[in-house]
Design an enzyme around this catalytic site. Structure first.
Site, PDB file in Angstrom:
ATOM      1  N   ALA A   8       0.915  -1.152   0.077  1.00 29.45           N
ATOM      2  CA  ALA A   8       0.189  -0.071  -0.039  1.00 29.45           C
ATOM      3  C   ALA A   8       0.876   1.188  -0.102  1.00 29.45           C
ATOM      4  O   ALA A   8       0.601   2.091   0.808  1.00 29.45           O
ATOM      5  CB  ALA A   8      -0.950   0.135   1.411  1.00 29.45           C
ATOM      6  N   GLY A  12       0.331   1.333  -4.819  1.00 27.73           N
ATOM      7  CA  GLY A  12      -0.849   0.464  -4.089  1.00 27.73           C
ATOM      8  C   GLY A  12      -2.110   1.346  -3.770  1.00 27.73           C
ATOM      9  O   GLY A  12      -3.052   1.292  -4.149  1.00 27.73           O
ATOM     10  N   ASN A  94      13.495  -7.993  -4.513  1.00 27.66           N
ATOM     11  CA  ASN A  94      12.062  -8.164  -4.610  1.00 27.66           C
ATOM     12  C   ASN A  94      11.657  -9.667  -4.976  1.00 27.66           C
ATOM     13  O   ASN A  94      10.598 -10.244  -4.584  1.00 27.66           O
ATOM     14  CB  ASN A  94      11.386  -7.393  -5.671  1.00 27.66           C
ATOM     15  CG  ASN A  94      11.348  -6.062  -5.535  1.00 27.66           C
ATOM     16  OD1 ASN A  94      10.806  -5.863  -4.243  1.00 27.66           O
ATOM     17  ND2 ASN A  94      11.194  -4.975  -6.381  1.00 27.66           N
ATOM     18  N   THR A 118       5.165  -4.818  -9.436  1.00 28.59           N
ATOM     19  CA  THR A 118       6.417  -4.785  -8.890  1.00 28.59           C
ATOM     20  C   THR A 118       7.562  -4.891  -9.902  1.00 28.59           C
ATOM     21  O   THR A 118       7.505  -5.774 -10.751  1.00 28.59           O
ATOM     22  CB  THR A 118       6.849  -5.895  -7.604  1.00 28.59           C
ATOM     23  OG1 THR A 118       5.867  -5.687  -6.966  1.00 28.59           O
ATOM     24  CG2 THR A 118       8.078  -5.749  -7.046  1.00 28.59           C
ATOM     25  N   PRO A 120      11.634  -5.375 -11.184  1.00 31.69           N
ATOM     26  CA  PRO A 120      11.788  -5.502 -12.713  1.00 31.69           C
ATOM     27  C   PRO A 120      10.618  -6.398 -13.304  1.00 31.69           C
ATOM     28  O   PRO A 120      10.459  -7.640 -12.863  1.00 31.69           O
ATOM     29  CB  PRO A 120      12.859  -5.934 -13.045  1.00 31.69           C
ATOM     30  CG  PRO A 120      13.464  -7.079 -11.920  1.00 31.69           C
ATOM     31  CD  PRO A 120      12.780  -6.204 -10.777  1.00 31.69           C
ATOM     32  N   VAL A 121       9.363  -5.698 -13.626  1.00 31.26           N
ATOM     33  CA  VAL A 121       8.182  -6.291 -13.848  1.00 31.26           C
ATOM     34  C   VAL A 121       8.115  -7.716 -14.499  1.00 31.26           C
ATOM     35  O   VAL A 121       7.523  -8.667 -14.109  1.00 31.26           O
ATOM     36  CB  VAL A 121       7.027  -5.408 -14.288  1.00 31.26           C
ATOM     37  CG1 VAL A 121       7.385  -5.085 -15.608  1.00 31.26           C
ATOM     38  CG2 VAL A 121       5.732  -6.060 -14.028  1.00 31.26           C
ATOM     39  N   ASP A 147       3.688   2.045 -20.828  1.00 34.72           N
ATOM     40  CA  ASP A 147       4.540   2.720 -21.925  1.00 34.72           C
ATOM     41  C   ASP A 147       3.648   2.951 -23.141  1.00 34.72           C
ATOM     42  O   ASP A 147       3.988   3.938 -23.792  1.00 34.72           O
ATOM     43  CB  ASP A 147       5.688   1.974 -22.297  1.00 34.72           C
ATOM     44  CG  ASP A 147       6.307   1.422 -20.793  1.00 34.72           C
ATOM     45  OD1 ASP A 147       7.211   2.221 -20.500  1.00 34.72           O
ATOM     46  OD2 ASP A 147       6.397   0.405 -20.558  1.00 34.72           O
ATOM     47  N   ARG A 150       1.671   5.797 -22.509  1.00 31.26           N
ATOM     48  CA  ARG A 150       2.345   7.027 -22.734  1.00 31.26           C
ATOM     49  C   ARG A 150       2.587   7.493 -24.221  1.00 31.26           C
ATOM     50  O   ARG A 150       2.498   8.627 -24.670  1.00 31.26           O
ATOM     51  CB  ARG A 150       3.438   7.030 -22.152  1.00 31.26           C
ATOM     52  CG  ARG A 150       3.568   7.005 -20.793  1.00 31.26           C
ATOM     53  CD  ARG A 150       4.859   7.002 -20.094  1.00 31.26           C
ATOM     54  NE  ARG A 150       4.914   6.959 -18.462  1.00 31.26           N
ATOM     55  CZ  ARG A 150       5.529   5.890 -17.753  1.00 31.26           C
ATOM     56  NH1 ARG A 150       6.235   4.995 -17.986  1.00 31.26           N
ATOM     57  NH2 ARG A 150       5.469   6.176 -16.494  1.00 31.26           N
ATOM     58  N   HIS A 174       9.707  -4.444 -20.474  1.00 35.85           N
ATOM     59  CA  HIS A 174       9.467  -3.053 -19.611  1.00 35.85           C
ATOM     60  C   HIS A 174      10.749  -2.416 -19.185  1.00 35.85           C
ATOM     61  O   HIS A 174      11.243  -2.792 -18.131  1.00 35.85           O
ATOM     62  CB  HIS A 174       8.466  -3.160 -18.603  1.00 35.85           C
ATOM     63  CG  HIS A 174       8.282  -2.077 -17.701  1.00 35.85           C
ATOM     64  ND1 HIS A 174       7.838  -0.787 -18.310  1.00 35.85           N
ATOM     65  CD2 HIS A 174       8.443  -1.533 -16.680  1.00 35.85           C
ATOM     66  CE1 HIS A 174       7.630   0.273 -17.521  1.00 35.85           C
ATOM     67  NE2 HIS A 174       8.295  -0.349 -16.325  1.00 35.85           N
TER      68      HIS A 174
HETATM   69  N1  LIG Z   1       5.595  -2.046 -13.872  1.00 37.77           N
HETATM   70  C1  LIG Z   1       5.474  -0.642 -13.893  1.00 37.77           C
HETATM   71  O1  LIG Z   1       5.418   0.241 -15.047  1.00 37.77           O
HETATM   72  C2  LIG Z   1       5.784   0.270 -12.572  1.00 37.77           C
HETATM   73  C3  LIG Z   1       5.290   1.547 -12.530  1.00 37.77           C
HETATM   74  C4  LIG Z   1       5.724   2.200 -11.309  1.00 37.77           C
HETATM   75  C5  LIG Z   1       6.130   1.582 -10.032  1.00 37.77           C
HETATM   76  N2  LIG Z   1       6.397   0.123 -10.183  1.00 37.77           N
HETATM   77  C6  LIG Z   1       6.912  -0.528  -9.120  1.00 37.77           C
HETATM   78  O2  LIG Z   1       5.942  -0.832  -8.388  1.00 37.77           O
HETATM   79  C7  LIG Z   1       6.533  -1.149  -7.144  1.00 37.77           C
HETATM   80  C8  LIG Z   1       5.781  -0.159  -5.884  1.00 37.77           C
HETATM   81  O3  LIG Z   1       6.255   1.138  -6.361  1.00 37.77           O
HETATM   82  P1  LIG Z   1       5.885   2.141  -5.065  1.00 37.77           P
HETATM   83  O4  LIG Z   1       6.128   3.604  -5.601  1.00 37.77           O
HETATM   84  O5  LIG Z   1       4.386   2.000  -4.640  1.00 37.77           O
HETATM   85  O6  LIG Z   1       7.065   1.718  -3.837  1.00 37.77           O
HETATM   86  P2  LIG Z   1       6.643   2.077  -2.276  1.00 37.77           P
HETATM   87  O7  LIG Z   1       8.066   2.033  -1.820  1.00 37.77           O
HETATM   88  O8  LIG Z   1       5.946   3.385  -2.263  1.00 37.77           O
HETATM   89  O9  LIG Z   1       5.720   1.197  -1.968  1.00 37.77           O
HETATM   90  C9  LIG Z   1       5.992  -0.292  -1.777  1.00 37.77           C
HETATM   91  C10 LIG Z   1       5.179  -0.883  -0.451  1.00 37.77           C
HETATM   92  O10 LIG Z   1       5.188  -2.310  -0.438  1.00 37.77           O
HETATM   93  C11 LIG Z   1       5.331  -2.560   0.937  1.00 37.77           C
HETATM   94  N3  LIG Z   1       5.771  -3.791   1.214  1.00 37.77           N
HETATM   95  C12 LIG Z   1       7.271  -4.172   1.370  1.00 37.77           C
HETATM   96  N4  LIG Z   1       7.206  -5.635   1.604  1.00 37.77           N
HETATM   97  C13 LIG Z   1       5.947  -5.891   1.673  1.00 37.77           C
HETATM   98  C14 LIG Z   1       5.620  -7.364   2.126  1.00 37.77           C
HETATM   99  N5  LIG Z   1       6.345  -8.221   2.215  1.00 37.77           N
HETATM  100  N6  LIG Z   1       4.358  -7.395   2.156  1.00 37.77           N
HETATM  101  C15 LIG Z   1       3.348  -6.435   1.868  1.00 37.77           C
HETATM  102  N7  LIG Z   1       3.759  -5.182   1.744  1.00 37.77           N
HETATM  103  C16 LIG Z   1       5.176  -5.095   1.719  1.00 37.77           C
HETATM  104  C17 LIG Z   1       5.956  -1.494   1.782  1.00 37.77           C
HETATM  105  O11 LIG Z   1       5.904  -1.371   3.067  1.00 37.77           O
HETATM  106  C18 LIG Z   1       5.580  -0.254   0.776  1.00 37.77           C
HETATM  107  O12 LIG Z   1       4.386   0.460   1.457  1.00 37.77           O
HETATM  108  C19 LIG Z   1       7.923  -0.797  -7.043  1.00 37.77           C
HETATM  109  O13 LIG Z   1       8.680  -2.094  -7.328  1.00 37.77           O
HETATM  110  C20 LIG Z   1       8.094  -0.112  -8.368  1.00 37.77           C
HETATM  111  O14 LIG Z   1       9.344  -0.191  -9.121  1.00 37.77           O
HETATM  112  C21 LIG Z   1       6.297  -0.446 -11.446  1.00 37.77           C
END
Ligand SMILES: NC(=O)c1ccc[n+]([C@@H]2O[C@H](COP(=O)([O-])OP(=O)(O)OC[C@H]3O[C@@H](n4cnc5c(N)ncnc54)[C@H](O)[C@@H]3O)[C@@H](O)[C@H]2O)c1
Length: 314
Positions: A8, A12, A94, A118, A120-121, A147, A150, A174
Site C-alpha cells: 500500500a 498501491g 524483490n 513490482t 523489474p516487472v 509505456d 504514454r 518493460h
Molecule cells: N511496472 C511499472 O510500470 C511500474 C511503475 C511504477 C512503479 N512500479 C513498481 O511498483 C513497485 C511499488 O512502487 P511504489 O512507488 O508504490 O513503492 P513504495 O515503496 O511506495 O511501496 C511499496 C510498498 O510495499 C510494501 N511492502 C514491502 N514488503 C512487503 C510485504 N512483504 N508485504 C506487503 N507489503 C510490503 C512497503 O511497505 C511499501 O509500502 C516498485 O517495485 C516500483 O518499481 C512499477
C-alpha cells in the site's frame, strides 16, 4: 468481486483510490508490511465512499486475510534507492520478497488473476508464475501497458487525435529494450509511420518513467490507471486487447520467455495471444528484448523452480 492489493505504497494506494472512484469490485483488502499504513489508507478510502456511487467494503489487514480473492494486485516492493538508474536494481530483494508472499497468496487464492506491478516487472511476473504454480494465464505483468499509453498520449499531441482513437503498441521488455510496433500503429485506418518525428516520440516514452521518477521520486498516477484498466477488463470480462507481460512457451518463434506481447484479457486472465505480422526491424528488436529478459530471468531466478516451489523448500 473481491480484490486484494498487496503493498500500500505510492502505487498501491493510488490504485486503491482509482478502484474506489470507479466502483470496481465490492470488497477491497489492502495489505502492507507496515500494517498501520494499510489500515490508514483503508480508513481514508472508507471516508471517500460518501462521494462514490457504489458501496464497497474496504479493509486493511494481514496477508493471511487475502483468501478467495478474484484479483490480487502486487505492488509490494523493496524501497527504491534515490538515484536508481535501472529497475533491475530492485530485482534481488524483490525476488526474496516474492518468495515470502507468493506461495501463500497462490494457495489461498487459486482462482485469482494476479496482476504484477513490482519491478523489474518481467522478471517478477516470471518469478510469480513459477512460485505460484498457477497457469501462466492467471499471472499478468503490467509490462508495457503504461509505456503504450504514454506513447499514445504523446502521439495524440503530435497528430491532434484523441489517444483512444490511436492503436499503437510498445512490446517487449518493460525497460530499455522495449520497442514500438509502427507496422500496425494507426488512426482511423491510416498508418502512423516509422518517421524520425515518431521515433523521437518513442525515445521520449522510453525515458518517461525515469523522468517522472527524477522529478518526484516515484510514479503513481499513470501506472495506477493502467492497473485499474486491467482490473476493469477482468471484472467486466471485456475481452480487451492490450500488451501485457506473460510467461509464454512460444510467441512469434521466441521460446520460453516472459515479457509484453499483445493479448486478449477477460475474467479468467489471458484468453489468447495475438500474432501481428512484425517487420524485420521489429523482429530484430523483439529478439534483442528476448535475449535481455532471458538473461535477467536466468540471473535473478536461479534456484526459483518451475511450477511452484522454491527449489529445496517445502
Ligand atoms: N511496472 C511499472 O510500470 C511500474 C511503475 C511504477 C512503479 N512500479 C513498481 O511498483 C513497485 C511499488 O512502487 P511504489 O512507488 O508504490 O513503492 P513504495 O515503496 O511506495 O511501496 C511499496 C510498498 O510495499 C510494501 N511492502 C514491502 N514488503 C512487503 C510485504 N512483504 N508485504 C506487503 N507489503 C510490503 C512497503 O511497505 C511499501 O509500502 C516498485 O517495485 C516500483 O518499481 C512499477
Amino acid at each position: 468481486m473481491k480484490i486484494a492489493i498487496i503493498g500500500a505504497g505510492h502505487v498501491g494506494s493510488s490504485l486503491a483510490y482509482a478502484l474506489v472512484l470507479k466502483g470496481l469490485g465490492n470488497y477491497l483488502l489492502l495489505v502492507n508490511r507496515d500494517a498501520t499504513k494499510a489500515l490508514g489508507n483503508a480508513l481514508d478510502l472508507q471516508h471517500t465512499l460518501a462521494f462514490c456511487e457504489r458501496p464497497m467494503q474496504i479493509e486493511g489487514g494481514p496477508l493471511e486475510e487475502a483468501v478467495g480473492c478474484d484479483i490480487v494486485a502486487i505492488t509490494a516492493s523493496t524501497p527504491m534507492a534515490k538515484g536508481m538508474t535501472s529497475r533491475m536494481e530492485l530485482g534481488k530483494a524483490n525476488v526474496e520478497l516474492f518468495k515470502s508472499i507468493i506461495p501463500m497468496l497462490a494457495e489461498n487464492n487459486p482462482e485469482a488473476v494476479f496482476i504484477i506491478i513490482t519491478n523489474p516487472v518481467d522478471v517478477m511476473t516470471c518469478c510469480a508464475t513459477r512460485l505460484s504454480g498457477l497457469p501462466s494465464s492467471q499471472i499478468v505483468g503490467i509490462g508495457t501497458l503504461v509505456d503504450s499509453a504514454r506513447f499514445r498520449t504523446l502521439l495524440s499531441k503530435a497528430e491532434q487525435i484523441h489517444p483512444d482513437d490511436l492503436r499503437a503498441y510498445i512490446l517487449g521488455e518493460h525497460g530499455p529494450n522495449q520497442f514500438p510496433v509502427f507496422s500496425h500503429a494507426s488512426a482511423g485506418g491510416e498508418l502512423i509511420t516509422d518517421s524520425p518525428r515518431h521515433r523521437e516520440i518513442f525515445e521520449e516514452v522510453n525515458k518517461a518513467g525515469f523522468e517522472v521518477y527524477r522529478l518526484k521520486g516515484y510514479t503513481n498516477f499513470a501506472i495506477a490507471s493502467a492497473a485499474c484498466e486491467v482490473i476493469r477488463t477482468i471484472v467486466h470480462d471485456e475481452h480487451r486487447t492490450m500488451p501485457l507481460s506473460t510467461c509464454f512457451d512460444d510467441w512469434q518463434g521466441i521460446k520460453d520467455n516472459c515479457f509484453s506481447i499483445p493479448v486478449v484479457l477477460g475474467r479468467s486472465g489471458i484468453i489468447r495471444y495475438l500474432q501481428p505480422d512484425l517487420n524485420s526491424l521489429e523482429i530484430e528488436a523483439l529478439e534483442q528484448s528476448a535475449r535481455t529478459v532471458r538473461a535477467n530471468i536466468d540471473s535473478l531466478l536461479l534456484g526459483v523452480g518451475e511450477r511452484g516451489k522454491v527449489k529445496g523448500e517445502r
